[in-house]
Design an enzyme around this catalytic site. Structure first.
Site, PDB file in Angstrom:
ATOM      1  N   SER A 154     -48.963 -13.953 -15.384  1.00  0.00           N
ATOM      2  CA  SER A 154     -50.019 -13.282 -16.152  1.00  0.00           C
ATOM      3  C   SER A 154     -50.241 -13.885 -17.537  1.00  0.00           C
ATOM      4  CB  SER A 154     -49.744 -11.775 -16.233  1.00  0.00           C
ATOM      5  OG  SER A 154     -49.766 -11.203 -14.927  1.00  0.00           O
ATOM      6  N   ASN A 161     -52.484 -23.086 -11.030  1.00  0.00           N
ATOM      7  CA  ASN A 161     -52.148 -22.884  -9.610  1.00  0.00           C
ATOM      8  C   ASN A 161     -53.291 -22.082  -8.996  1.00  0.00           C
ATOM      9  OD1 ASN A 161     -51.114 -22.212  -7.119  1.00  0.00           O
ATOM     10  ND2 ASN A 161     -49.592 -20.762  -7.904  1.00  0.00           N
TER      11      ASN A 161
END
Ligand code: PEP
Length: 248
Positions: free
Chosen positions: A210, A11
């Site tokens: 993350s 993304n």
């Protein structure tokens, strides 16, 4: 146990330029083959060049959002039909940044997923709790509510989506859910999908928040984690490639 081929989706968020994109995609293409499916979800203006660069390869591409409307007087919106014309395989819907900054609610996200599917674009439906919600013991309730809206709106098509569990407190913060924390939510979501569709065993539930080269393998080793939705680390070819390799 059903073996699901893993999927890793980058993304890019609102990052990129002609030059940076060309270098990034060249790095990804040059590192193939991967043992997992790989895709990049890019900003709308870059769809055209991404489609040209990736055409003929097994790397897929998609968008980061789509309109809940088919077409019409909706200035600034991009329809699923337009994405389909650009060869988009995926559209992310319900990303927490859109829920938070653009006030997108569960039902709107569900409508977007429906319109995307109707045009042959697979929605990657994001769900996830905030830090307050987790600390208040509300994680299960929140993610089930978010997914439930999509399941009810899609009805018999619910088995055709990709789900992404993205705890909001882990996105862009460097703070990752432990593999066990993520697996617990993925198992819950899988059980919810089982109650709604006969295809739950083959559906992909991605983890996002993350994910980095050094934590990807442990996350992807969990039985209900079928790959990742990767933000920051998808902007650096070597990191993204390392994560794709960790998936297969
Ligand atoms: C995301 O934006 O979907 C995401 C998971 O971001 P990051 O990997 O940077 O936490």
């Amino acid at each position: 146990m059903t073996l699901r081929r893993k999927l890793v989706v980058g993304n890019w968020k609102m990052h990129g330029s002609h030059k940076a994109n060309a270098e990034l995609l060249e790095g990804v293409l040059g590192a193939r083959p991967f043992g997992a499916d790989v895709a990049v979800c890019v900003p709308f203006p870059f769809l055209s060049e991404t489609a040209v660069t990736l055409a003929g390869s097994d790397v897929r591409w998609g968008a980061q959002d789509c309109s809940a409307h088919e077409n019409g007087a909706y200035t600034g919106e991009v329809s699923a039909a337009m994405l389909a014309e650009f060869g988009c395989r995926y559209a992310i819907v319900g990303h927490s940044e859109r829920r938070a900054y653009h006030h997108e609610g569960d039902q709107l996200v569900a409508e977007k997923a429906k319109v995307a599917l109707g045009r042959g674009v697979t929605p990657i439906v994001c769900v996830g709790e905030t830090l307050d919600e987790r600390e208040g013991g509300k994680t299960d309730e929140v993610v089930k509510r978010q997914l439930s809206a999509v399941i009810h709106t899609l009805a018999h098509c619910a088995g055709e989506i990709v789900v992404a569990y993205e705890p909001v407190w882990a996105i862009g913060t460097g703070r990752t859910a432990t593999p066990e924390q993520a697996q617990a939510v993925h198992a819950l979501l899988r059980a919810q999908l089982h109650a709604a569709t006969p295809h739950a065993d083959v559906m992909k539930i991605l983890y996002g928040g993350s994910v980095k080269p050094d934590n990807a393998a442990a996350l992807f080793a969990q039985p209900d984690i079928d790959g990742g939705l990767i933000g920051g680390a998808s902007l650096k070819a070597s990191d993204f490639v390392a994560i794709c390799r960790a998936a297969g």
